[in-house]
Design a protein around this motif. Sequence first.
Motif, PDB file in Angstrom:
ATOM      1  N   ASP A 156      63.601  -7.393  12.303  1.00  0.00           N
ATOM      2  CA  ASP A 156      62.745  -6.709  13.271  1.00  0.00           C
ATOM      3  C   ASP A 156      62.821  -5.186  13.163  1.00  0.00           C
ATOM      4  OD1 ASP A 156      62.086  -9.235  14.238  1.00  0.00           O
ATOM      5  OD2 ASP A 156      63.678  -9.191  15.751  1.00  0.00           O
ATOM      6  N   GLY A 157      63.889  -4.672  12.551  1.00  0.00           N
ATOM      7  CA  GLY A 157      64.027  -3.236  12.359  1.00  0.00           C
ATOM      8  C   GLY A 157      64.500  -2.480  13.592  1.00  0.00           C
ATOM      9  N   TYR A 158      65.157  -3.173  14.514  1.00  0.00           N
ATOM     10  CA  TYR A 158      65.651  -2.508  15.720  1.00  0.00           C
ATOM     11  C   TYR A 158      66.898  -1.682  15.409  1.00  0.00           C
ATOM     12  CZ  TYR A 158      62.756  -5.727  18.550  1.00  0.00           C
ATOM     13  OH  TYR A 158      61.732  -6.413  19.106  1.00  0.00           O
ATOM     14  N   SER A 159      67.075  -0.609  16.163  1.00  0.00           N
ATOM     15  CA  SER A 159      68.296   0.186  16.051  1.00  0.00           C
ATOM     16  C   SER A 159      69.403  -0.525  16.822  1.00  0.00           C
ATOM     17  CB  SER A 159      68.080   1.585  16.627  1.00  0.00           C
ATOM     18  OG  SER A 159      67.899   1.500  18.030  1.00  0.00           O
ATOM     19  N   HIS A 160      70.631  -0.081  16.622  1.00  0.00           N
ATOM     20  CA  HIS A 160      71.750  -0.680  17.348  1.00  0.00           C
ATOM     21  C   HIS A 160      71.569  -0.549  18.858  1.00  0.00           C
ATOM     22  CE1 HIS A 160      74.413  -0.135  13.557  1.00  0.00           C
ATOM     23  NE2 HIS A 160      73.856  -1.326  13.569  1.00  0.00           N
ATOM     24  N   SER A 161      71.106   0.615  19.301  1.00  0.00           N
ATOM     25  CA  SER A 161      70.931   0.814  20.743  1.00  0.00           C
ATOM     26  C   SER A 161      69.808  -0.065  21.293  1.00  0.00           C
ATOM     27  CB  SER A 161      70.690   2.285  21.068  1.00  0.00           C
ATOM     28  OG  SER A 161      69.535   2.754  20.417  1.00  0.00           O
ATOM     29  N   GLU A 162      68.750  -0.279  20.515  1.00  0.00           N
ATOM     30  CA  GLU A 162      67.667  -1.172  20.956  1.00  0.00           C
ATOM     31  C   GLU A 162      68.154  -2.614  21.055  1.00  0.00           C
ATOM     32  OE1 GLU A 162      63.659   1.020  19.215  1.00  0.00           O
ATOM     33  OE2 GLU A 162      64.869  -0.202  17.846  1.00  0.00           O
ATOM     34  N   ILE A 163      68.981  -3.019  20.112  1.00  0.00           N
ATOM     35  CA  ILE A 163      69.547  -4.374  20.161  1.00  0.00           C
ATOM     36  C   ILE A 163      70.454  -4.502  21.370  1.00  0.00           C
ATOM     37  CG2 ILE A 163      71.039  -6.031  18.967  1.00  0.00           C
ATOM     38  CD1 ILE A 163      70.068  -4.711  16.324  1.00  0.00           C
ATOM     39  N   SER A 164      71.242  -3.469  21.631  1.00  0.00           N
ATOM     40  CA  SER A 164      72.135  -3.458  22.781  1.00  0.00           C
ATOM     41  C   SER A 164      71.362  -3.641  24.080  1.00  0.00           C
ATOM     42  CB  SER A 164      72.913  -2.147  22.804  1.00  0.00           C
ATOM     43  OG  SER A 164      73.646  -2.012  23.987  1.00  0.00           O
ATOM     44  N   GLN A 165      70.271  -2.919  24.225  1.00  0.00           N
ATOM     45  CA  GLN A 165      69.437  -3.043  25.425  1.00  0.00           C
ATOM     46  C   GLN A 165      68.786  -4.411  25.508  1.00  0.00           C
ATOM     47  OE1 GLN A 165      66.728   0.221  25.066  1.00  0.00           O
ATOM     48  NE2 GLN A 165      68.229   1.748  25.761  1.00  0.00           N
ATOM     49  N   LYS A 166      68.303  -4.902  24.383  1.00  0.00           N
ATOM     50  CA  LYS A 166      67.602  -6.184  24.350  1.00  0.00           C
ATOM     51  C   LYS A 166      68.528  -7.334  24.731  1.00  0.00           C
ATOM     52  CE  LYS A 166      64.413  -8.776  21.447  1.00  0.00           C
ATOM     53  NZ  LYS A 166      63.285  -8.742  22.348  1.00  0.00           N
ATOM     54  N   LEU A 167      69.782  -7.282  24.220  1.00  0.00           N
ATOM     55  CA  LEU A 167      70.731  -8.365  24.491  1.00  0.00           C
ATOM     56  C   LEU A 167      71.578  -8.136  25.744  1.00  0.00           C
ATOM     57  CD1 LEU A 167      72.028  -9.090  20.872  1.00  0.00           C
ATOM     58  CD2 LEU A 167      70.222 -10.264  22.137  1.00  0.00           C
ATOM     59  N   GLY A 168      71.537  -6.921  26.271  1.00  0.00           N
ATOM     60  CA  GLY A 168      72.349  -6.611  27.451  1.00  0.00           C
ATOM     61  C   GLY A 168      73.830  -6.565  27.127  1.00  0.00           C
ATOM     62  N   ALA A 169      74.158  -6.188  25.901  1.00  0.00           N
ATOM     63  CA  ALA A 169      75.552  -6.100  25.462  1.00  0.00           C
ATOM     64  C   ALA A 169      75.891  -4.638  25.214  1.00  0.00           C
ATOM     65  CB  ALA A 169      75.745  -6.906  24.182  1.00  0.00           C
ATOM     66  N   PRO A 170      77.170  -4.279  25.360  1.00  0.00           N
ATOM     67  CA  PRO A 170      77.564  -2.893  25.090  1.00  0.00           C
ATOM     68  C   PRO A 170      77.267  -2.498  23.639  1.00  0.00           C
ATOM     69  CG  PRO A 170      79.317  -4.069  26.215  1.00  0.00           C
ATOM     70  CD  PRO A 170      78.285  -5.091  25.839  1.00  0.00           C
ATOM     71  N   LEU A 171      76.942  -1.232  23.436  1.00  0.00           N
ATOM     72  CA  LEU A 171      76.586  -0.730  22.114  1.00  0.00           C
ATOM     73  C   LEU A 171      77.708  -0.960  21.099  1.00  0.00           C
ATOM     74  CD1 LEU A 171      74.623   0.779  20.257  1.00  0.00           C
ATOM     75  CD2 LEU A 171      75.609   2.922  21.104  1.00  0.00           C
ATOM     76  N   GLY A 172      78.931  -0.682  21.480  1.00  0.00           N
ATOM     77  CA  GLY A 172      80.072  -0.881  20.579  1.00  0.00           C
ATOM     78  C   GLY A 172      80.220  -2.331  20.156  1.00  0.00           C
ATOM     79  N   THR A 173      79.947  -3.238  21.084  1.00  0.00           N
ATOM     80  CA  THR A 173      80.027  -4.671  20.783  1.00  0.00           C
ATOM     81  C   THR A 173      78.973  -5.057  19.759  1.00  0.00           C
ATOM     82  OG1 THR A 173      80.880  -5.125  22.997  1.00  0.00           O
ATOM     83  CG2 THR A 173      79.905  -6.981  21.802  1.00  0.00           C
ATOM     84  N   VAL A 174      77.761  -4.556  19.942  1.00  0.00           N
ATOM     85  CA  VAL A 174      76.664  -4.858  19.016  1.00  0.00           C
ATOM     86  C   VAL A 174      77.004  -4.325  17.624  1.00  0.00           C
ATOM     87  CG1 VAL A 174      74.264  -4.317  18.448  1.00  0.00           C
ATOM     88  CG2 VAL A 174      74.867  -5.033  20.770  1.00  0.00           C
ATOM     89  N   LYS A 175      77.522  -3.114  17.550  1.00  0.00           N
ATOM     90  CA  LYS A 175      77.895  -2.540  16.251  1.00  0.00           C
ATOM     91  C   LYS A 175      78.978  -3.382  15.580  1.00  0.00           C
ATOM     92  CE  LYS A 175      76.745   2.275  17.172  1.00  0.00           C
ATOM     93  NZ  LYS A 175      77.256   3.658  17.238  1.00  0.00           N
ATOM     94  N   ALA A 176      79.973  -3.806  16.348  1.00  0.00           N
ATOM     95  CA  ALA A 176      81.054  -4.630  15.794  1.00  0.00           C
ATOM     96  C   ALA A 176      80.525  -5.982  15.336  1.00  0.00           C
ATOM     97  CB  ALA A 176      82.158  -4.812  16.832  1.00  0.00           C
ATOM     98  N   TRP A 177      79.646  -6.596  16.108  1.00  0.00           N
ATOM     99  CA  TRP A 177      79.068  -7.886  15.725  1.00  0.00           C
ATOM    100  C   TRP A 177      78.310  -7.775  14.407  1.00  0.00           C
ATOM    101  CZ3 TRP A 177      76.549  -9.757  20.954  1.00  0.00           C
ATOM    102  CH2 TRP A 177      77.545 -10.267  21.789  1.00  0.00           C
ATOM    103  N   ILE A 178      77.524  -6.719  14.287  1.00  0.00           N
ATOM    104  CA  ILE A 178      76.738  -6.536  13.062  1.00  0.00           C
ATOM    105  C   ILE A 178      77.667  -6.316  11.873  1.00  0.00           C
ATOM    106  CG2 ILE A 178      75.122  -4.987  11.874  1.00  0.00           C
ATOM    107  CD1 ILE A 178      73.649  -4.703  14.566  1.00  0.00           C
ATOM    108  N   LYS A 179      78.660  -5.467  12.029  1.00  0.00           N
ATOM    109  CA  LYS A 179      79.591  -5.180  10.940  1.00  0.00           C
ATOM    110  C   LYS A 179      80.329  -6.444  10.511  1.00  0.00           C
ATOM    111  CE  LYS A 179      83.413  -2.203   9.624  1.00  0.00           C
ATOM    112  NZ  LYS A 179      84.297  -1.121  10.042  1.00  0.00           N
ATOM    113  N   ARG A 180      80.875  -7.184  11.463  1.00  0.00           N
ATOM    114  CA  ARG A 180      81.621  -8.406  11.138  1.00  0.00           C
ATOM    115  C   ARG A 180      80.705  -9.490  10.571  1.00  0.00           C
ATOM    116  NH1 ARG A 180      84.679  -7.955  16.722  1.00  0.00           N
ATOM    117  NH2 ARG A 180      86.204  -6.376  16.143  1.00  0.00           N
TER     118      ARG A 180
END
Length: 98
Positions: free
Chosen positions: A64-88
């Motif tokens: 979809d091409g979303y940024s980390h912050s857009e994914i964070s807002q969309k999923l209602g998860a903290p930004l750091g969590t989203v970044k860690a999920w993507i990295k792992r």
Amino acid sequence: MRDSAREVQVSEQQETALHASASLEASQQSVDTFDYQARSGRIYRCLEQLEPARRNCILHAYVDGYSHSEISQKLGAPLGTVKAWIKRSLVALRECMG
């Protein structure tokens, strides 16, 4: 007049070599296509192994091409969590793909 000036005479050996080369290129393209299809099938199996939230992060980021912050807002998860999920998840996908 122009067309006849551009014709190149090819010996029988050269013609055979050209056909062999074209055949080899066509064969390589079919191998590449098969390899692409096999690898794309593998990525789907690897994505299925991820937890749904992490799979959604990867898909939102790379499909979809979303940024980390857009994914964070969309999923209602903290930004750091989203970044860690993507990295792992990327590490897990690399390992799965071999």
